[in-house]
Design a protein around this motif. Structure first.
Motif, mmCIF file in Angstrom:
data_model
loop_
_atom_site.group_PDB
_atom_site.id
_atom_site.type_symbol
_atom_site.label_atom_id
_atom_site.label_comp_id
_atom_site.label_asym_id
_atom_site.label_seq_id
_atom_site.Cartn_x
_atom_site.Cartn_y
_atom_site.Cartn_z
ATOM 1 N N GLU A 222 0.028 0.962 55.699
ATOM 2 C CA GLU A 222 -1.200 1.733 55.890
ATOM 3 C C GLU A 222 -1.795 1.557 57.283
ATOM 4 O OE1 GLU A 222 -4.146 0.532 52.958
ATOM 5 O OE2 GLU A 222 -3.293 -1.471 52.942
ATOM 6 N N ASN A 223 -1.460 0.476 57.984
ATOM 7 C CA ASN A 223 -1.963 0.269 59.342
ATOM 8 C C ASN A 223 -1.077 0.934 60.394
ATOM 9 O OD1 ASN A 223 0.279 -1.371 59.562
ATOM 10 N ND2 ASN A 223 -0.864 -3.269 59.864
ATOM 11 N N ALA B 125 -0.940 -0.252 50.739
ATOM 12 C CA ALA B 125 -0.410 1.103 50.621
ATOM 13 C C ALA B 125 0.708 1.315 51.636
ATOM 14 C CB ALA B 125 -1.527 2.118 50.846
ATOM 15 N N VAL B 126 1.671 2.159 51.256
ATOM 16 C CA VAL B 126 2.761 2.527 52.162
ATOM 17 C C VAL B 126 2.962 4.033 52.081
ATOM 18 C CG1 VAL B 126 3.955 0.304 51.998
ATOM 19 C CG2 VAL B 126 4.580 2.149 50.435
ATOM 20 N N GLU B 127 3.632 4.551 53.103
ATOM 21 C CA GLU B 127 4.037 5.950 53.111
ATOM 22 C C GLU B 127 5.536 6.007 53.297
ATOM 23 O OE1 GLU B 127 1.864 7.933 56.217
ATOM 24 O OE2 GLU B 127 0.086 8.137 54.962
ATOM 25 N N LEU B 128 6.185 6.891 52.564
ATOM 26 C CA LEU B 128 7.616 7.121 52.705
ATOM 27 C C LEU B 128 7.816 8.529 53.250
ATOM 28 C CD1 LEU B 128 7.229 5.024 50.252
ATOM 29 C CD2 LEU B 128 9.562 5.598 49.722
ATOM 30 N N THR B 129 8.595 8.633 54.307
ATOM 31 C CA THR B 129 8.925 9.928 54.897
ATOM 32 C C THR B 129 10.416 9.951 55.203
ATOM 33 O OG1 THR B 129 8.403 9.108 57.114
ATOM 34 C CG2 THR B 129 6.651 10.304 55.955
ATOM 35 N N TYR C 115 14.687 -3.353 47.756
ATOM 36 C CA TYR C 115 13.721 -3.925 48.697
ATOM 37 C C TYR C 115 12.414 -4.198 47.967
ATOM 38 C CZ TYR C 115 17.023 -1.697 51.879
ATOM 39 O OH TYR C 115 18.166 -1.306 52.535
ATOM 40 N N ASP C 116 11.818 -5.349 48.222
ATOM 41 C CA ASP C 116 10.535 -5.715 47.630
ATOM 42 C C ASP C 116 9.422 -5.072 48.448
ATOM 43 O OD1 ASP C 116 8.269 -6.871 46.561
ATOM 44 O OD2 ASP C 116 8.794 -8.928 47.120
ATOM 45 N N ILE C 117 9.113 -3.832 48.119
ATOM 46 C CA ILE C 117 8.150 -3.074 48.913
ATOM 47 C C ILE C 117 6.733 -3.625 48.743
ATOM 48 C CG2 ILE C 117 7.636 -1.223 47.270
ATOM 49 C CD1 ILE C 117 8.534 -0.297 50.699
ATOM 50 N N ALA C 118 6.413 -4.177 47.562
ATOM 51 C CA ALA C 118 5.093 -4.777 47.359
ATOM 52 C C ALA C 118 4.943 -6.008 48.250
ATOM 53 C CB ALA C 118 4.892 -5.143 45.887
ATOM 54 N N GLY C 119 6.008 -6.807 48.345
ATOM 55 C CA GLY C 119 5.967 -7.991 49.205
ATOM 56 C C GLY C 119 5.897 -7.640 50.677
ATOM 57 N N MET C 120 6.676 -6.636 51.085
ATOM 58 C CA MET C 120 6.681 -6.212 52.491
ATOM 59 C C MET C 120 5.318 -5.739 52.960
ATOM 60 S SD MET C 120 9.916 -3.822 53.193
ATOM 61 C CE MET C 120 11.546 -4.276 52.718
ATOM 62 N N SER C 121 4.589 -5.098 52.053
ATOM 63 C CA SER C 121 3.302 -4.511 52.430
ATOM 64 C C SER C 121 2.119 -5.387 52.020
ATOM 65 C CB SER C 121 3.159 -3.140 51.774
ATOM 66 O OG SER C 121 3.117 -3.268 50.368
ATOM 67 N N ASP C 122 2.392 -6.601 51.533
ATOM 68 C CA ASP C 122 1.340 -7.500 51.044
ATOM 69 C C ASP C 122 0.448 -6.811 50.009
ATOM 70 O OD1 ASP C 122 2.110 -9.724 52.591
ATOM 71 O OD2 ASP C 122 0.987 -8.985 54.323
ATOM 72 N N GLY C 123 1.067 -6.008 49.142
ATOM 73 C CA GLY C 123 0.318 -5.321 48.092
ATOM 74 C C GLY C 123 -0.503 -4.148 48.586
ATOM 75 N N THR D 7 5.389 13.625 52.664
ATOM 76 C CA THR D 7 5.004 12.214 52.741
ATOM 77 C C THR D 7 4.677 11.762 51.333
ATOM 78 O OG1 THR D 7 4.073 12.508 54.956
ATOM 79 C CG2 THR D 7 3.390 10.546 53.734
ATOM 80 N N LEU D 8 5.300 10.668 50.923
ATOM 81 C CA LEU D 8 5.018 10.104 49.609
ATOM 82 C C LEU D 8 4.118 8.890 49.819
ATOM 83 C CD1 LEU D 8 5.726 10.464 46.618
ATOM 84 C CD2 LEU D 8 7.628 8.901 46.976
ATOM 85 N N HIS D 9 2.907 8.949 49.261
ATOM 86 C CA HIS D 9 1.930 7.867 49.395
ATOM 87 C C HIS D 9 2.048 6.963 48.179
ATOM 88 C CE1 HIS D 9 -0.022 10.055 52.685
ATOM 89 N NE2 HIS D 9 0.198 11.139 51.944
ATOM 90 N N LEU D 10 2.112 5.662 48.422
ATOM 91 C CA LEU D 10 2.293 4.703 47.335
ATOM 92 C C LEU D 10 1.387 3.507 47.552
ATOM 93 C CD1 LEU D 10 3.934 3.646 44.875
ATOM 94 C CD2 LEU D 10 5.564 2.717 46.535
ATOM 95 N N LYS D 11 0.580 3.175 46.544
ATOM 96 C CA LYS D 11 -0.256 1.978 46.575
ATOM 97 C C LYS D 11 0.460 0.920 45.762
ATOM 98 C CE LYS D 11 -3.931 -0.612 47.080
ATOM 99 N NZ LYS D 11 -3.389 -1.914 47.411
ATOM 100 N N THR D 12 0.966 -0.093 46.434
ATOM 101 C CA THR D 12 1.695 -1.146 45.725
ATOM 102 C C THR D 12 0.706 -2.148 45.150
ATOM 103 O OG1 THR D 12 1.944 -2.624 47.633
ATOM 104 C CG2 THR D 12 3.596 -0.880 47.372
ATOM 105 N N GLY D 13 1.197 -3.032 44.301
ATOM 106 C CA GLY D 13 0.317 -4.036 43.727
ATOM 107 C C GLY D 13 1.079 -5.161 43.069
ATOM 108 N N ALA D 14 0.358 -6.243 42.788
ATOM 109 C CA ALA D 14 0.969 -7.443 42.214
ATOM 110 C C ALA D 14 1.431 -7.209 40.781
ATOM 111 C CB ALA D 14 -0.024 -8.603 42.271
ATOM 112 N N VAL D 15 0.643 -6.507 39.979
ATOM 113 C CA VAL D 15 1.017 -6.270 38.582
ATOM 114 C C VAL D 15 2.234 -5.352 38.509
ATOM 115 C CG1 VAL D 15 0.289 -5.261 36.387
ATOM 116 C CG2 VAL D 15 -1.305 -6.652 37.701
ATOM 117 N N ALA D 16 2.180 -4.264 39.258
ATOM 118 C CA ALA D 16 3.282 -3.300 39.242
ATOM 119 C C ALA D 16 4.514 -3.857 39.948
ATOM 120 C CB ALA D 16 2.846 -1.998 39.895
#
Length: 164
Positions: A43-44, A151-155, A141-149, A121-130
């Motif tokens: 997200e940054n 949001a990410v965008e996939l393009t 790939y551990d996308i939740a870990g990479m993004s520290d929980g 663009t696919l917007h995804l809010k990752t989280g610890a529970v999910a």
């Protein structure tokens, strides 16, 4: 034009050569000749990862449903610079899952094939529970870990050097 014509051409070629070198150096986007590449951005704006893809590559977002505590898989394929959802796989009906849709049962799981919809663009809010994972082809790939929980965008972009 006199003597300036050849000098102008040499200067123009030099500028184009330098610009091309810079583009190659930073893994530039090339909308015509580059290879399709899945790009995951935090997200940054920080690029977290890039993976070469083709029209046959499945891009899967796998996560644990927050209420049902079962695995959900959203499956996409890259098409024309966008991500197209091809199916959703889940184990039980619950909040946010398609309860009135036509589903098939495959290997004990429900499979829903939604109407074709593509996402530039696919917007995804990752989280610890999910605990979101991203599966591209055979790689997980551990996308939740990479993004520290976060949001990410996939393009999907065309990159001259997909791994950069």
């Amino acid at each position: 034009m006199g003597g300036r014509g050849p000098a102008l051409i040499v200067a123009l070629v030099a500028v184009l050569t330098i610009a091309t070198g810079v583009a190659f150096g930073v893994g530039a986007v090339d909308t015509v000749g580059g290879e399709p590449t899945l790009v995951v951005t935090a997200e940054n704006g920080t690029e977290l990862m890039t993976v070469p893809v083709s029209d046959e590559t499945e891009v899967v977002i796998e996560y644990t449903h927050s209420v049902e505590k079962t695995t959900v898989r959203d499956v996409y394929v890259p098409r024309d610079g966008e991500l197209v959802m091809t199916r959703m796989e889940f184990s039980s009906f619950g909040a946010g899952l398609p309860s009135r849709a036509d589903v098939t049962v495959r290997d004990g799981r429900y499979v829903y094939a939604p109407p074709a919809e593509s996402y530039p663009t696919l917007h995804l809010k990752t989280g610890a529970v999910a605990d979101h994972d991203l599966i591209v082809g055979d790689e997980r790939y551990d996308i939740a870990g990479m993004s520290d929980g976060g949001a990410v965008e996939l393009t999907v972009e065309r990159r001259l050097f997909p791994g950069l």
